[in-house]
Enzyme design. Sequence first.
Site, PDB file in Angstrom:
ATOM      1  N   ASP A  18       1.058  -1.204  -0.174  1.00 45.51           N
ATOM      2  CA  ASP A  18      -0.099   0.044  -0.114  1.00 45.51           C
ATOM      3  C   ASP A  18       0.816   1.224  -0.002  1.00 45.51           C
ATOM      4  O   ASP A  18       1.108   1.904   1.022  1.00 45.51           O
ATOM      5  CB  ASP A  18      -0.731   0.049   1.134  1.00 45.51           C
ATOM      6  CG  ASP A  18      -2.065   1.115   1.390  1.00 45.51           C
ATOM      7  OD1 ASP A  18      -2.127   1.790   0.073  1.00 45.51           O
ATOM      8  OD2 ASP A  18      -2.719   1.214   2.187  1.00 45.51           O
ATOM      9  N   THR A 157     -12.969   0.954  -3.292  1.00 42.69           N
ATOM     10  CA  THR A 157     -12.190   1.181  -1.879  1.00 42.69           C
ATOM     11  C   THR A 157     -13.129   2.139  -1.136  1.00 42.69           C
ATOM     12  O   THR A 157     -14.351   2.399  -1.370  1.00 42.69           O
ATOM     13  CB  THR A 157     -10.691   2.130  -2.486  1.00 42.69           C
ATOM     14  OG1 THR A 157     -10.205   2.473  -1.336  1.00 42.69           O
ATOM     15  CG2 THR A 157     -11.239   3.473  -3.296  1.00 42.69           C
TER      16      THR A 157
END
Length: 324
Positions: A18, A157
């Site tokens: 990430d 998301t």
Amino acid sequence: MTLSALKQLQALTTIVADTGDLKAIQQFRPLDATTNPSLITAAAKQAENKALIEEAYQQAQREAYQGTALIERTIDILTVKLGVEILKTIQGRVSTEVDAALSYDTAATVAKAKELLALYQEYGIEQHRILIKIASTWQGIQAAKQLEAEGIHCNLTLLFGMHQAKACADAQVTLISPFVGRILDWYKKAEQVDHYPIDKDPGVLSVKQIYHYYKQHQIKTEVMGASFRSVEQVLGLAGCDLLTVAPSLLAELDQDHRIVSATLDAKQIAVIENNPAAINQTLFEQQLADDLMASQLLRSGIEGFIQARQQLQLLLQQSFEVSA
């Protein structure tokens, strides 16, 4: 010596980086990587990315963009260029996010996704290596439904509730990213609690609930836990389809040698044969409004990503002396 917790976890779950930090990706060599506007803005501030920024700006100039449009196009090109650099290091996919300002506009989200994919194709990247990242608003989910129908894979998301997960399943999206840490943060503040044991962590429990629902109903959408605050949260979801983890936590996991075992196992979940009823927009919006945590975090998450992009706009305007 016992393998590191990271190595043990990688045997149970696909680990995704990430970050937009190319050095961190080279260090940990994940299969996939995810980026977002905040991570792109952070990467743009790194000296080693100066050449990429200049190349992106020059390309936007050649395409005859001017003023604010020039900066916007530069950001899109830079975002894709960073994705291309990431893909040189990893074997899998990179998630690239559509401008969060478009989160409530289905048509504009679809159009922007196709613009980003066209840039990737211009740089020789095949479509199957890209996940278009979209906020889990009703409009965003419908955009993903259209894109998936055309063979364009999406990562939904800013997902905080079961209603969002169900709508994503109905849309047959490739992957969802339920947020763990932000849910925990919200409950700690709301309930004035400093700590939750991992078996009661509301963020971890939320992802487990979604995972069980998907596996019970044989939904093909992948579940990727995201937004972690601690190693314990990451290990609390060992066995999840994917987990996207920041470099700082990957480093901790690499130095940790505790025994890691799966907390999620699709083979242990009984399948329910009947298909769940589809969720419509009215029900989605009602359930979102009724879930204070999910509605607040979705709204603030979108606002945060918009602000990060605005910071990058200002940075580029100052760097290239472009008037708004």
